[in-house]
Structures are given as C-alpha cells and as structure tokens.
Design a protein around this motif. Structure first.
Motif, mmCIF file in Angstrom:
data_model
loop_
_atom_site.group_PDB
_atom_site.id
_atom_site.type_symbol
_atom_site.label_atom_id
_atom_site.label_comp_id
_atom_site.label_asym_id
_atom_site.label_seq_id
_atom_site.Cartn_x
_atom_site.Cartn_y
_atom_site.Cartn_z
ATOM 1 N N LEU A 25 19.825 -0.879 -9.196
ATOM 2 C CA LEU A 25 19.224 -1.583 -8.225
ATOM 3 C C LEU A 25 18.717 -0.563 -7.216
ATOM 4 O O LEU A 25 19.627 0.006 -6.565
ATOM 5 C CB LEU A 25 19.589 -2.882 -7.546
ATOM 6 N N THR A 26 17.532 -0.500 -6.755
ATOM 7 C CA THR A 26 16.877 0.481 -5.825
ATOM 8 C C THR A 26 16.384 -0.611 -4.708
ATOM 9 O O THR A 26 15.425 -1.457 -5.021
ATOM 10 C CB THR A 26 16.070 1.449 -5.915
ATOM 11 N N SER A 27 16.778 -0.709 -3.510
ATOM 12 C CA SER A 27 16.083 -1.590 -2.264
ATOM 13 C C SER A 27 14.849 -1.119 -2.259
ATOM 14 O O SER A 27 14.541 0.206 -2.188
ATOM 15 C CB SER A 27 16.969 -1.299 -1.227
ATOM 16 N N LYS A 28 14.030 -2.139 -1.821
ATOM 17 C CA LYS A 28 12.720 -1.942 -1.371
ATOM 18 C C LYS A 28 12.388 -1.349 0.237
ATOM 19 O O LYS A 28 11.506 -0.937 0.483
ATOM 20 C CB LYS A 28 11.827 -2.998 -1.706
ATOM 21 N N MET A 29 13.652 -1.313 0.807
ATOM 22 C CA MET A 29 13.697 -1.098 2.068
ATOM 23 C C MET A 29 13.892 0.560 2.157
ATOM 24 O O MET A 29 14.672 1.081 1.536
ATOM 25 C CB MET A 29 14.777 -1.673 2.992
ATOM 26 N N PRO A 30 13.062 1.464 2.808
ATOM 27 C CA PRO A 30 13.172 2.733 2.882
ATOM 28 C C PRO A 30 14.496 3.047 3.682
ATOM 29 O O PRO A 30 14.848 2.504 4.807
ATOM 30 C CB PRO A 30 11.896 3.124 3.536
ATOM 31 N N PRO A 31 15.195 4.304 3.337
ATOM 32 C CA PRO A 31 16.187 4.466 4.352
ATOM 33 C C PRO A 31 15.646 5.219 5.406
ATOM 34 O O PRO A 31 14.822 5.965 5.547
ATOM 35 C CB PRO A 31 16.866 5.578 3.476
ATOM 36 N N TYR A 32 16.248 4.793 6.597
ATOM 37 C CA TYR A 32 15.734 5.338 8.010
ATOM 38 C C TYR A 32 16.740 6.347 8.514
ATOM 39 O O TYR A 32 17.573 6.142 9.255
ATOM 40 C CB TYR A 32 15.686 3.957 9.154
ATOM 41 N N THR A 33 16.612 7.605 7.818
ATOM 42 C CA THR A 33 17.583 8.569 8.208
ATOM 43 C C THR A 33 16.976 9.495 9.315
ATOM 44 O O THR A 33 17.751 10.141 9.735
ATOM 45 C CB THR A 33 17.562 9.578 6.889
ATOM 46 N N VAL A 47 20.591 3.051 7.295
ATOM 47 C CA VAL A 47 20.299 4.588 6.767
ATOM 48 C C VAL A 47 20.558 4.553 5.235
ATOM 49 O O VAL A 47 20.269 5.633 4.846
ATOM 50 C CB VAL A 47 21.433 5.354 7.634
ATOM 51 N N ASN A 48 21.080 3.707 4.690
ATOM 52 C CA ASN A 48 21.519 3.625 3.187
ATOM 53 C C ASN A 48 21.357 2.424 2.704
ATOM 54 O O ASN A 48 22.220 1.715 1.950
ATOM 55 C CB ASN A 48 22.865 4.337 2.825
ATOM 56 N N PRO A 49 19.937 1.934 2.363
ATOM 57 C CA PRO A 49 19.874 0.562 1.967
ATOM 58 C C PRO A 49 20.314 0.435 0.558
ATOM 59 O O PRO A 49 20.532 -0.579 0.076
ATOM 60 C CB PRO A 49 18.352 0.543 2.265
ATOM 61 N N ASN A 50 20.285 1.607 0.025
ATOM 62 C CA ASN A 50 20.693 1.423 -1.626
ATOM 63 C C ASN A 50 22.295 1.251 -1.927
ATOM 64 O O ASN A 50 22.490 1.250 -2.929
ATOM 65 C CB ASN A 50 20.310 2.776 -2.406
#
Ligand code: HEC
Length: 379
Positions: free
Chosen positions: A353-361, A308-311
């Motif tokens: 850093l921002t993850s390349k994975m989108p948050p799955y909220t 839910v919060n990859p960042n």
C-alpha cells in the motif's frame, strides 16, 4: 533587560496555556510484579487514570449511529487501569463509569452492548514505529482482545488485526476476559488475564505499548464508533527497558512548539485540501482521515511520522463502498464501481500500500514541532 525578560516569560505562558502540555509520564502505567494474577490482587495495585476520546478519523456507514456520536455526551470517557504480572501471566483491571448498562439482546442488529478492548502491537521495541491506533495497519499488526456485554453469551475474542475490517480470530490458551456491572458505583469492571508470552505476542519487556477502547451501547456505539486512548506504555518494574525505544516513544511531549503557527503551516501546505479539522471543512468528508479529534488518540511521534513518512502507517478506511462513482458505467449486476477518490492508498500487484498523502520532508524540525503541537490540541 528586565522588560525583555518579563515579555519572554509572558509569551512562554501564553504558548504553554494552549499547547499540548501532556507529560510522557501521563501515558505510563506502572505495573507491579505479583505472585498471583487475580482480580483481587490487582485491586490493591494503584491504578492509572486514562482518558479515551471519540474515534473520529474514520466514519461508519450508518448515519444514525454517526449522528449519535455527534450528540454523545460527554465526548470522552475516563477509565482506571491497573496492571499486574509475573513470570507467566499478565492481568489488566479496567474500571469505567457508565450510567446506562447496555447488554446486547440475543437476536437483534439494532441494539448494541457495552464493550471494551485492549490492544498490543505484535512487534514493538527498538527500531519499530508505532502502529495505527485503530486496529493496526499492514506493516504493524496488533493483537486485540475484545469483551462485549451480550445476553446469554460469554462474548470474548482475540484477534490479530491489520486495520479496520481485517481481523483474524485466534484462539489463545489461558486467555480470559470478564466484564461485570457494579450497580452501586454505576461502573463496569473488566478483567483480562493472559499468558505474558505466546507464539504471537511477547509482553515480557520493560516498556509495552497498549491501548484501550470502550463502546457505549446506549449511544449505538459499535465497530469503529467508540472512544479510544492513544498508545499508553506499561512499565514493568522488574524488566529492562531499551533506552533507545524509550527515547523514541517519548518524543514530542510537553511544550514543543507554537500551535497557532502549526495551524497556519497546515493551511499553507495544503493539508486542508484533503483533511478536515477545526474550522477547515472545505475538503469532502472521507477524502482523508478527519483530523478534528486526532490529538486525543495520537502520540506525538506517531503524528510526526504521519507527516514525514505517510507510507509507514497506511490507514485503511472503514467503508469505501459507500462512495460510488455514479459517472462510471454500471457493472453486470447494475451496480456502480467504487469511487477511487475515497480510497486512501494505491495498492500494487504485490499488495503493497502506498499512501495518497505526499511525504512532507521539506518541513523544518521546528515546523514539524509546531504542526504536532497544533494537532495535539485537536480533541
Ligand atoms: C493529497 C491528500 C493529502 C494531503 C495534502 C495531506 N494528507 Fe494527510 N493523509 C491523507 C490520507 C489519504 C491519509 C490516510 C492514509 C495514510 O495513512 O497515509 C492521511 C493521513 C494523515 C494522518 C494520520 C491520521 C490518523 O487518523 O492517524 C495525519 C496526522 C495527517 N495525514 C496529517 C497531514 C498533514 C499535517 C498534512 C499537511 C502537512 C497532510 N496530512 C496533508 C491525505 C493527505
């Protein structure tokens, strides 16, 4: 009515037989207050058995060593851990079986010694999420204590780490780490002792996250090729535990969902477009962490947050340089630039850093539980 009941009982049975049935208490190490923190006094404290699994999310840039990881048997290791403390010091005794004692010779880069490390998050407690288990991350630095069997040298180190490859060595007064091989029982006995409170790390708390790593020199283990535990929790019997923190870290143990449905959800949501896991191997290796063994070294709440919060935790890959972009122009030294596709994050000019994975909220609470239940089965 009777029939419905028995069917229900049966389906519960089926689910519980393959779901992660781990109990939070399996991850709790009871520490005892003792007057003198010595190896001898720790020997009389009941130990906790912990299992360590192969670190598999991030691969080394060494085909030979990686092949050994695939062949390594058994794939997991067990260790016995005892913890004792007083107002001033904490001591941890770690014992693990190893039939082949490997001591790194003084002058070589092809033979490796056995080793062990103990890691604590620099910050923990109420409101603090769990750190990346592989040496922390930018938002969650960890303190790592390392001991290696090296010929003619007392190799012990303390680092602050913010992810693989970002280590700052620190010198800590009063810290010692010993490691000796017990020929009779074919096991290593390691003993770490350190102040309970330093400027960098305060361990005087009721519930302290800790994790362990073991390197088997014989299997060419080094750096990230090692077995690791998930976050365990040292419970200090004489100190206070924050109930909110206990509630947070103990989320997701037991039967929380349906792993089969969790796997289907992962496929429906395209997780396999970036990650490799189980029979899902279409994503290129290195595009994202390999999840095939993630359940062995990840706590349920960490997995939930990763989705839910990859960042919050952004993992740095170990060796992005091995991926060159061969369709780009060579630089003035004749080398191809890195292929950005294999960098797992975007770095802004402030270094965030921002993850390349989108948050799955958009996932429901039950969807998340089913996915975490599935990820926990991957060991
Ligand atoms: C666009 C590519 C992409 C997709 C799609 C994606 N991920 Fe990720 N995932 C990543 C990257 C890159 C990282 C590493 C960077 C980070 O820490 O966020 C990561 C990290 C993770 C981690 C932490 C791994 C570790 O070793 O600790 C988990 C767990 C995870 N993803 C699960 C999922 C799940 C479940 C889905 C689907 C619901 C998913 N991911 C979809 C790219 C992706």
């Amino acid at each position: 009515m009777k029939k419905t009941l028995s069917l229900l009982a049966l389906s519960t049975l089926i689910i519980s037989s393959n779901a992660g049935t781990d109990n939070f208490n399996d991850d709790v190490i009871e520490a005892k207050q003792i007057s003198n923190v010595t190896e001898e006094s720790l020997n009389s404290i009941p130990s906790k058995k912990i299992t360590l699994y192969q670190q598999y999310s991030v691969h080394l840039n060494d085909a030979n060593a990686n092949k050994k990881v695939e062949e390594q048997k058994p794939v997991e290791a067990e260790a016995e851990v005892s913890v004792g403390y007083n107002q001033k010091e904490i001591g941890i005794l770690i014992k693990w079986k190893d039939d082949t004692k490997s001591v790194q010779p003084a002058m070589t880069t092809t033979k490796f010694g056995d080793g062990v490390s103990v890691q604590f998050p620099v910050k923990y407690g109420k409101g603090t999420t769990l750190a990346y288990i592989g040496m922390g991350d930018t938002k969650h630095p960890v303190m790592t204590y390392l001991k290696k069997a090296v010929e003619g040298r007392d190799y012990q180190k303390a680092f602050i780490a913010e992810g693989f490859g970002s280590l700052t060595e620190i010198s800590e007064k009063g810290f010692s780490f010993t490691m000796k091989y017990d020929d009779t029982n074919k096991q290593w006995i390691a003993f770490i002792k350190k102040p309970i409170k330093t400027a960098d790390l305060n361990l005087a708390s009721g519930l302290v996250p800790v994790s362990f790593a073991i390197w088997d020199g014989d299997s060419l283990n080094r750096d990230g090729n090692k077995v690791i535990s998930n976050w365990k929790f040292i419970k200090m019997d004489k100190m206070k535990t924050d109930p909110a923190y206990l509630k947070y870290v103990s989320w997701g143990y037991g039967d929380i969902g349906n792993p089969e449905r969790g796997k289907e959800l992962m496929i429906q949501n395209g997780c396999n477009g970036c990650h490799r896991f189980a029979d899902q191997t279409s994503a290129p290796e290195g595009l994202a962490p390999n999840l095939s063994k993630i359940g062995g070294y990840s706590n349920p709440v960490y997995l939930r947050e990763s989705i839910v919060n990859p960042n919050d935790v952004v993992i740095r890959n170990l060796n992005i340089n091995r991926h060159y972009n061969k369709s780009a122009e060579k630089d003035k030294n004749g080398a191809y630039p890195n292929n950005d596709m294999y960098t797992w994050y975007i770095k802004d000019n402030k270094g965030n850093l921002t993850s390349k994975m989108p948050p799955y909220t958009h996932l429901s609470e039950q969807d998340l539980k089913d996915i975490v239940a599935y990820l926990k089965t991957l060991k």
